[in-house]
Write a protein that holds these residues in place. Structure first.
Motif, PDB file in Angstrom:
ATOM      1  N   ARG A 168       0.976  -1.240  -0.098  1.00 39.27           N
ATOM      2  CA  ARG A 168       0.146   0.096   0.037  1.00 39.27           C
ATOM      3  C   ARG A 168       0.834   1.308  -0.147  1.00 39.27           C
ATOM      4  O   ARG A 168       0.658   2.234  -0.841  1.00 39.27           O
ATOM      5  N   GLY A 169       1.845   1.288   0.861  1.00 38.07           N
ATOM      6  CA  GLY A 169       2.629   2.487   0.990  1.00 38.07           C
ATOM      7  C   GLY A 169       3.585   2.778  -0.430  1.00 38.07           C
ATOM      8  O   GLY A 169       3.371   3.773  -0.884  1.00 38.07           O
ATOM      9  N   LEU A 170       4.048   1.829  -0.961  1.00 39.35           N
ATOM     10  CA  LEU A 170       4.795   1.845  -1.886  1.00 39.35           C
ATOM     11  C   LEU A 170       3.973   2.217  -3.256  1.00 39.35           C
ATOM     12  O   LEU A 170       4.519   2.899  -4.133  1.00 39.35           O
ATOM     13  N   ALA A 171       2.603   1.666  -3.193  1.00 42.72           N
ATOM     14  CA  ALA A 171       1.859   1.947  -4.601  1.00 42.72           C
ATOM     15  C   ALA A 171       1.493   3.289  -4.404  1.00 42.72           C
ATOM     16  O   ALA A 171       1.372   4.018  -5.403  1.00 42.72           O
ATOM     17  N   ILE A 172       0.996   3.956  -3.239  1.00 41.26           N
ATOM     18  CA  ILE A 172       0.680   5.372  -2.981  1.00 41.26           C
ATOM     19  C   ILE A 172       1.955   5.938  -3.490  1.00 41.26           C
ATOM     20  O   ILE A 172       1.914   7.154  -4.249  1.00 41.26           O
ATOM     21  N   SER A 173       3.297   5.711  -2.945  1.00 41.14           N
ATOM     22  CA  SER A 173       4.274   6.614  -3.369  1.00 41.14           C
ATOM     23  C   SER A 173       4.538   6.609  -4.961  1.00 41.14           C
ATOM     24  O   SER A 173       4.992   7.528  -5.387  1.00 41.14           O
ATOM     25  N   ALA A 174       4.482   5.582  -5.591  1.00 43.29           N
ATOM     26  CA  ALA A 174       4.724   5.297  -6.797  1.00 43.29           C
ATOM     27  C   ALA A 174       3.638   6.000  -7.665  1.00 43.29           C
ATOM     28  O   ALA A 174       4.083   6.832  -8.746  1.00 43.29           O
ATOM     29  N   SER A 175       2.551   6.133  -7.274  1.00 40.90           N
ATOM     30  CA  SER A 175       1.286   6.841  -7.921  1.00 40.90           C
ATOM     31  C   SER A 175       1.563   8.354  -7.943  1.00 40.90           C
ATOM     32  O   SER A 175       1.607   9.109  -8.495  1.00 40.90           O
ATOM     33  N   ALA A 176       2.259   8.714  -6.652  1.00 39.93           N
ATOM     34  CA  ALA A 176       2.667  10.305  -6.564  1.00 39.93           C
ATOM     35  C   ALA A 176       3.795  10.605  -7.101  1.00 39.93           C
ATOM     36  O   ALA A 176       4.011  12.062  -7.475  1.00 39.93           O
ATOM     37  N   GLN A 177       4.701   9.755  -7.851  1.00 42.03           N
ATOM     38  CA  GLN A 177       5.747  10.066  -8.385  1.00 42.03           C
ATOM     39  C   GLN A 177       5.364  10.543 -10.141  1.00 42.03           C
ATOM     40  O   GLN A 177       6.030  11.103 -10.582  1.00 42.03           O
ATOM     41  N   TYR A 194      -0.624  -1.638 -12.176  1.00 42.89           N
ATOM     42  CA  TYR A 194      -0.143  -2.282 -10.916  1.00 42.89           C
ATOM     43  C   TYR A 194       0.789  -3.504 -11.300  1.00 42.89           C
ATOM     44  O   TYR A 194       1.680  -3.765 -10.683  1.00 42.89           O
ATOM     45  N   LEU A 195       0.239  -4.164 -12.198  1.00 48.25           N
ATOM     46  CA  LEU A 195       0.976  -5.298 -12.588  1.00 48.25           C
ATOM     47  C   LEU A 195       2.317  -5.015 -13.529  1.00 48.25           C
ATOM     48  O   LEU A 195       3.237  -5.713 -13.171  1.00 48.25           O
ATOM     49  N   ARG A 196       2.198  -4.242 -14.403  1.00 44.52           N
ATOM     50  CA  ARG A 196       3.262  -3.948 -15.262  1.00 44.52           C
ATOM     51  C   ARG A 196       3.993  -2.746 -14.943  1.00 44.52           C
ATOM     52  O   ARG A 196       5.247  -2.853 -15.522  1.00 44.52           O
ATOM     53  N   HIS A 197       3.772  -1.766 -14.119  1.00 47.10           N
ATOM     54  CA  HIS A 197       4.311  -0.557 -13.779  1.00 47.10           C
ATOM     55  C   HIS A 197       4.772  -0.304 -12.194  1.00 47.10           C
ATOM     56  O   HIS A 197       5.903  -0.196 -12.075  1.00 47.10           O
ATOM     57  N   ILE A 198       3.756  -0.679 -11.363  1.00 48.38           N
ATOM     58  CA  ILE A 198       3.887  -0.390 -10.133  1.00 48.38           C
ATOM     59  C   ILE A 198       4.561  -1.824  -9.348  1.00 48.38           C
ATOM     60  O   ILE A 198       5.629  -1.639  -8.907  1.00 48.38           O
ATOM     61  N   LEU A 199       4.271  -2.918  -9.511  1.00 49.21           N
ATOM     62  CA  LEU A 199       4.766  -4.056  -9.159  1.00 49.21           C
ATOM     63  C   LEU A 199       6.395  -4.425  -9.261  1.00 49.21           C
ATOM     64  O   LEU A 199       6.766  -4.499  -8.577  1.00 49.21           O
ATOM     65  N   PRO A 200       6.507  -4.153 -10.596  1.00 48.06           N
ATOM     66  CA  PRO A 200       8.223  -4.286 -10.724  1.00 48.06           C
ATOM     67  C   PRO A 200       9.070  -3.312  -9.942  1.00 48.06           C
ATOM     68  O   PRO A 200      10.359  -3.484  -9.710  1.00 48.06           O
ATOM     69  N   ASN A 201       8.414  -1.925  -9.739  1.00 49.80           N
ATOM     70  CA  ASN A 201       9.413  -1.021  -8.886  1.00 49.80           C
ATOM     71  C   ASN A 201       9.328  -1.172  -7.445  1.00 49.80           C
ATOM     72  O   ASN A 201       9.957  -0.815  -6.818  1.00 49.80           O
ATOM     73  N   VAL A 202       8.308  -2.098  -6.861  1.00 49.63           N
ATOM     74  CA  VAL A 202       8.278  -2.523  -5.531  1.00 49.63           C
ATOM     75  C   VAL A 202       8.703  -3.897  -5.282  1.00 49.63           C
ATOM     76  O   VAL A 202       8.797  -4.331  -3.973  1.00 49.63           O
ATOM     77  N   ALA A 203       8.847  -4.576  -6.327  1.00 48.41           N
ATOM     78  CA  ALA A 203       9.168  -5.961  -5.993  1.00 48.41           C
ATOM     79  C   ALA A 203      10.379  -6.342  -5.420  1.00 48.41           C
ATOM     80  O   ALA A 203      10.348  -7.324  -4.520  1.00 48.41           O
ATOM     81  N   SER A 204      11.415  -5.571  -5.145  1.00 49.75           N
ATOM     82  CA  SER A 204      12.665  -5.742  -4.445  1.00 49.75           C
ATOM     83  C   SER A 204      12.355  -5.593  -3.049  1.00 49.75           C
ATOM     84  O   SER A 204      12.780  -6.766  -2.255  1.00 49.75           O
ATOM     85  N   THR A 205      11.549  -4.608  -2.720  1.00 52.88           N
ATOM     86  CA  THR A 205      11.107  -4.682  -1.263  1.00 52.88           C
ATOM     87  C   THR A 205      10.234  -5.941  -0.676  1.00 52.88           C
ATOM     88  O   THR A 205      10.607  -6.223   0.405  1.00 52.88           O
TER      89      THR A 205
END
Length: 286
Positions: A168-177, A194-205
């Motif tokens: 939730r936190g990373l998705a909200i942060s990614a949307s704000a970027q 969420y699957l193609r753009h946000i998830l790859p950016n938060v996958a490491s965490t």
């Protein structure tokens, strides 16, 4: 006439080389050995796990034919240890994946819809964090009985609130970027965003969180099996072996020595590898 330029091989090798501490290399080697043991358990076991030899009861470690000794029924401990590694890893891996999928999905739903959906997900996460999971597990297993499927599903609810909060936190942060909003303006559906753009950016965490949850689930399953509510005979697990070996701790300590060693080293290896991955995948440390 043109000539093609070929990059020198040493430069490519240097770029692909990953410098890892010795402890991380040893941890990765141990985990690879555990995975191979679980995959090829049927070929590695010298005996069937239920084969009894009452003439060789409580044989010590180093006995020819029984290198890790035997238990109170004359069953070969090496064979049972190999099978226990397979069962414990299946439970831990399956439960970790379920927990990550469930928690990440709820976290993304909370970030997408906000409002009452977000409040509901966060309330469930707070409730889960405040509930003693071991007590809940004991109640469920005592009421419904123990089976492999139920155990994996039950362990899959352990720690999902961490993934929900992180996602939730990373998705909200990614949307704000801005890049998520830009993709939406191009006509992408929320699922694709969420699957193609946000998830790859938060996958490491999320991957690092999985490496932290994995050893905890191994210890949780071991504790339940130690109490007799986990894996049931004739099947065996690491905690199951430790539980049965506690009655012979003074006479035959080797019964619980080998599974205890595997539990400690495996959980330590996963923790060390997860800590190293966190440092490697965290862009703020580069």
């Amino acid at each position: 006439m043109t000539t093609a330029t070929v990059l020198p091989a040493p430069r490519l090798v240097t770029r692909l080389r990953i410098k890892a501490p010795v402890l991380v290399v040893l941890s990765a080697t141990w985990l690879a050995l555990m995975v191979l043991t679980a995959v090829f358990a049927d070929q590695l076991r010298p005996y069937d796990i239920t084969r009894m030899d009452l003439t060789a009861r409580l044989a010590p470690m180093g006995t020819p034919g029984h290198w890790l000794g035997t238990d109170e029924l004359g069953r070969d401990l090496l064979s049972r240890l190999i099978q226990s590694i397979r069962v414990s890893l299946i439970i831990a891996f399956g439960a970790t994946v379920l927990s990550a999928l469930f928690g990440t999905t709820l976290g993304f739903l909370a970030a997408q819809f906000r409002g009452w959906v977000e409040n509901l997900v966060m309330a469930l996460a707070d409730f889960q964090a405040a509930l003693p999971f071991m007590i809940m597990s004991l109640a469920v297993l005592a009421f419904f009985g123990s089976s492999m499927v139920l155990l994996v599903c039950l362990m899959g609810f352990y720690g999902w609130e961490r993934y929900a909060r992180i996602a939730r936190g990373l998705a909200i942060s990614a949307s704000a970027q801005g890049y998520a909003a830009a993709v939406v303006q191009l006509g992408a559906t929320p699922r694709r965003v969420y699957l193609r753009h946000i998830l790859p950016n938060v996958a490491s965490t999320l991957i690092v969180s999985m490496t932290l949850t994995f050893p905890e689930i191994i210890l949780m399953e071991s504790g339940l099996s130690f109490l007799g509510l986990g894996v049931q005979p004739p099947q065996t697990s690491l905690g199951n072996m430790v539980g049965f070996g506690r009655e012979y701790l003074t006479r035959a300590p080797w019964i619980m020595l080998a599974p205890s060693f595997v539990i400690v080293v495996t959980t330590l290896s996963v923790s060390l590898l997860g800590d190293w991955l966190r440092d490697r995948l965290d862009p703020t440390t580069r």
